[in-house]
Design a protein around this motif. Structure first.
Motif, short mmCIF file in Angstrom:
data_model
loop_
_atom_site.label_atom_id
_atom_site.label_comp_id
_atom_site.label_asym_id
_atom_site.label_seq_id
_atom_site.Cartn_x
_atom_site.Cartn_y
_atom_site.Cartn_z
N SER A 45 0.89 -1.58 0.49
CA SER A 45 -0.45 -0.44 -0.12
C SER A 45 1.05 0.81 0.13
CB SER A 45 -0.98 -0.39 1.55
OG SER A 45 -1.93 0.95 1.27
N VAL A 46 1.00 1.92 -0.37
CA VAL A 46 1.47 3.14 -1.31
C VAL A 46 0.50 4.12 -1.15
CG1 VAL A 46 3.14 1.94 -1.86
CG2 VAL A 46 1.65 2.93 -3.14
N GLY A 47 1.49 5.72 -1.11
CA GLY A 47 0.93 6.60 -1.17
C GLY A 47 -0.65 6.28 -0.19
N VAL A 53 -1.59 -2.82 -3.95
CA VAL A 53 -1.05 -3.27 -4.99
C VAL A 53 -0.90 -5.10 -4.33
CG1 VAL A 53 0.87 -4.13 -6.69
CG2 VAL A 53 0.32 -1.62 -6.67
N THR A 54 -1.02 -5.67 -4.70
CA THR A 54 -1.16 -7.05 -4.65
C THR A 54 -0.61 -8.07 -5.81
OG1 THR A 54 -3.17 -7.71 -5.46
CG2 THR A 54 -3.44 -7.73 -3.36
N GLY A 55 0.01 -9.24 -4.89
CA GLY A 55 0.72 -9.90 -6.00
C GLY A 55 0.45 -11.92 -5.39
N SER A 56 1.70 -12.58 -6.09
CA SER A 56 2.03 -14.00 -5.55
C SER A 56 3.22 -13.33 -4.86
CB SER A 56 1.58 -14.87 -6.76
OG SER A 56 2.87 -15.11 -7.89
N GLY A 57 3.77 -14.70 -4.03
CA GLY A 57 4.91 -15.01 -3.94
C GLY A 57 6.16 -14.98 -4.67
N THR A 58 5.97 -15.07 -5.97
CA THR A 58 6.29 -15.59 -6.94
C THR A 58 7.13 -14.05 -8.00
OG1 THR A 58 4.60 -16.06 -8.63
CG2 THR A 58 5.98 -17.68 -7.61
N GLY A 59 6.09 -12.96 -7.20
CA GLY A 59 6.71 -11.72 -8.14
C GLY A 59 5.51 -11.36 -8.94
N GLU A 60 4.53 -12.18 -9.51
CA GLU A 60 3.44 -11.90 -10.31
C GLU A 60 2.42 -11.01 -9.56
OE1 GLU A 60 0.04 -14.01 -12.70
OE2 GLU A 60 1.49 -15.31 -12.39
N ILE A 61 2.36 -9.70 -10.20
CA ILE A 61 0.90 -9.00 -9.98
C ILE A 61 0.19 -9.23 -10.33
CG2 ILE A 61 0.59 -6.55 -9.85
CD1 ILE A 61 3.18 -7.09 -9.13
N SER A 67 -7.02 4.95 -6.16
CA SER A 67 -8.58 5.39 -5.35
C SER A 67 -8.20 6.55 -6.00
CB SER A 67 -8.44 5.40 -3.51
OG SER A 67 -7.54 6.27 -3.71
N PRO A 68 -9.44 6.46 -6.07
CA PRO A 68 -9.81 8.47 -7.17
C PRO A 68 -9.03 9.04 -6.36
CG PRO A 68 -11.85 7.23 -5.86
CD PRO A 68 -10.73 6.76 -5.28
N GLU A 69 -8.35 9.78 -5.48
CA GLU A 69 -7.92 10.60 -4.96
C GLU A 69 -6.31 10.77 -5.16
OE1 GLU A 69 -9.12 8.27 -2.27
OE2 GLU A 69 -10.98 9.27 -2.10
N ALA A 70 -5.92 9.25 -5.82
CA ALA A 70 -4.86 9.62 -6.21
C ALA A 70 -4.30 9.50 -7.58
CB ALA A 70 -4.67 8.18 -6.37
N ILE A 71 -5.57 10.28 -8.09
CA ILE A 71 -6.05 10.80 -9.82
C ILE A 71 -6.03 12.39 -10.18
CG2 ILE A 71 -6.99 9.91 -11.88
CD1 ILE A 71 -8.25 7.37 -11.02
N LEU A 82 3.29 6.48 -7.71
CA LEU A 82 2.99 5.17 -6.83
C LEU A 82 2.68 4.15 -7.42
CD1 LEU A 82 0.39 8.21 -5.80
CD2 LEU A 82 1.71 7.30 -3.90
N LEU A 83 2.34 3.81 -8.88
CA LEU A 83 2.16 2.61 -9.45
C LEU A 83 3.67 1.37 -9.28
CD1 LEU A 83 -0.25 3.23 -11.96
CD2 LEU A 83 -0.13 1.74 -10.21
N LEU A 84 4.71 2.42 -9.69
CA LEU A 84 5.85 1.54 -9.89
C LEU A 84 6.71 1.80 -8.63
CD1 LEU A 84 7.97 0.84 -11.37
CD2 LEU A 84 9.44 3.39 -10.92
N SER A 85 6.69 2.26 -7.16
CA SER A 85 6.59 1.57 -5.82
C SER A 85 6.16 0.62 -5.35
CB SER A 85 6.75 2.84 -5.37
OG SER A 85 6.83 3.04 -3.35
N GLY A 86 4.41 0.82 -6.23
CA GLY A 86 3.84 -0.33 -4.98
C GLY A 86 3.96 -1.88 -5.80
N VAL A 87 4.51 -1.97 -6.80
CA VAL A 87 5.05 -2.78 -7.42
C VAL A 87 6.46 -3.40 -7.65
CG1 VAL A 87 5.67 -3.68 -10.07
CG2 VAL A 87 3.59 -2.58 -9.67
#
Length: 117
Positions: A45-47, A53-61, A67-71, A82-87
């Motif tokens: 969770s960022v910002g 962002v959720t992913g698997s234990g193998t790193g797959e997103i 949220s609307p506030e981020a746009i 924010l997206l890059l940081s989450g990934v």
């Protein structure tokens, strides 16, 4: 294990035979750990929670929630950051989880110095 492989193992000196059995068990344990990683869920969770962002234990997103506030059409770079940081956080968490699980599978195996997990 096939009969010929077992016969080969039986002909080896005891310490090498034991080590080969340990290696085979470690391979099974590592495969089980890798399969388990695919089932694990890691989250970032960022910002202040505006991007999740959720992913698997193998790193797959596996999911991204924004949220609307981020746009903000006048500050699209912030959303990109924010997206890059989450990934990146998902990838880091997945690597840590993988090292932990794979390291657990290798416990007890007599490895030369520097080859441990």
């Amino acid at each position: 294990m096939g009969a010929s492989a077992k016969a080969e193992l039986d002909s080896l000196p005891m310490n090498i035979q034991k080590m080969m059995q340990q290696v085979q068990q470690m391979q099974k344990d590592m495969q089980t750990a890798q399969e388990g990683l695919a089932q694990e869920v890691v989250e970032a969770s960022v910002g202040g929670g505006t991007v999740q962002v959720t992913g698997s234990g193998t790193g797959e997103i596996t999911g991204i929630k924004i949220s609307p506030e981020a746009i903000d059409s006048e500050d699209i770079e912030l959303l990109q950051d924010l997206l890059l940081s989450g990934v990146q956080q998902i990838q880091k968490k997945a690597r840590q989880l993988s090292q932990e699980r794979i390291g657990d599978a290798a416990q007890g195996l007599p490895l030369p110095p520097g080859l441990g997990f």
